[in-house]
Design an enzyme around this catalytic site. Structure first.
Site, PDB file in Angstrom:
ATOM      1  N   CYS A 149       9.554  -3.038   1.734  1.00 18.32           N
ATOM      2  CA  CYS A 149       8.625  -3.932   1.593  1.00 18.32           C
ATOM      3  C   CYS A 149       9.445  -5.502   0.887  1.00 18.32           C
ATOM      4  O   CYS A 149       9.978  -5.198  -0.034  1.00 18.32           O
ATOM      5  CB  CYS A 149       7.455  -3.467   0.869  1.00 18.32           C
ATOM      6  SG  CYS A 149       6.167  -4.858   0.206  1.00 18.32           S
ATOM      7  N   CYS A 190       3.468 -10.907   4.396  1.00 19.76           N
ATOM      8  CA  CYS A 190       4.345  -9.749   4.557  1.00 19.76           C
ATOM      9  C   CYS A 190       5.839 -10.147   4.429  1.00 19.76           C
ATOM     10  O   CYS A 190       6.413 -10.973   5.545  1.00 19.76           O
ATOM     11  CB  CYS A 190       4.062  -9.066   5.968  1.00 19.76           C
ATOM     12  SG  CYS A 190       5.224  -7.769   6.139  1.00 19.76           S
TER      13      CYS A 190
END
Length: 263
Positions: A74, A199
């Site tokens: 991530c 994101c």
């Protein structure tokens, strides 16, 4: 027991941070992790991140999606973890750490703007209507018109669960060009199973895909996400992308304790 936690966000992508250097946290308790990420019954977050000791680097990153399962890299979470490590006085202005996809280097300035080195990309699969690549997490990148009105959740879920990507699925990014080196991006994230405000691995994938497909000739790409602005720069050489850096803000939100019952 009472659990001390910290909340961080990077362009609206928010995370529960836990200092797990003493290895007290029950890492296999998916129900507990999902509870902590629940926005109604728990703290609320897109994911949970454990900061742990590492034998050779400053720390180790262990990342879980909001469904409670450990996941792939991530980018925004990594940037926020660097800011968390700075708050804990583990680092000052740079960091070396390990995540699930390997080694990462990052710098952080006095206003917690974090520049995180992402994995090199040497393989892109280009199709007529979309591009697929892995930037630490798998990403489907597709250009659309009128992105602001696009049904990201419905169409993103259809692609994520389609036969294209099988059981593992993929994150899905929808892109609209704003300028020669600027793109608007909205992302459906697997594991969250919804659109998120940002994101990091997604905008990294978008920047590389847009350059690779000649939508831009700049190796410094600006990305506008629902939660703010990010920048991705890289070196390109014969379809291979190295020295890939994701840059943007990482903000401390609050610190607290939550009572954990048997879950």
């Amino acid at each position: 027991m009472n659990l001390t936690f910290y909340k961080y966000q990077g362009t609206g992508n928010d995370f529960v941070m836990i200092d797990n250097r003493t290895n007290f946290f029950p890492k296999n308790n998916t129900k507990l992790i999902a509870f902590l990420c629940d926005r109604r019954f728990g703290i609320g977050a897109d994911g949970l991140i454990l900061l742990e000791n590492h034998e050779h680097y400053d720390f180790k990153m262990v990342y879980y999606n909001s469904d409670g399962n450990e996941s792939s890299m991530c980018g925004n979470g990594g940037r926020c973890l660097v800011a968390f490590a700075k708050q804990l006085n583990i680092i000052w202005d740079k960091a070396d750490f390990e995540a699930i996809d390997g080694y990462h280097y990052a710098t952080i300035d006095e206003i917690n703007k974090v520049s995180l080195q992402m994995k090199d990309v040497d393989e892109l699969q280009v199709f007529e209507n979309y591009t697929f690549l892995n930037t630490g997490s798998p990403h489907h990148v597709e250009t659309v018109t009128d992105l602001a009105q696009f049904d990201v959740k419905t169409i993103g879920a259809q692609i994520r669960y389609s036969d294209l990507y099988g059981k593992a699925g993929s994150n899905v990014n929808f892109v609209e060009q704003i300028d020669s080196d600027k793109f608007a991006v909205r992302t459906y994230e697997r594991g969250v199973e919804d659109e998120t405000l940002s994101c990091g691995t997604g905008v990294t994938a978008v920047a590389i895909a847009m350059y690779h497909n000649q939508f831009t000739n700049s190796n410094k790409v600006n990305l506008k996400v629902e939660g703010g602005d990010l920048e991705v720069n890289f070196e390109a050489n014969n379809g291979k992308y190295t020295h890939v850096f994701l840059t943007g803000p990482a903000k401390f939100v609050f610190e607290g304790t939550i009572e954990i019952e048997a879950i």
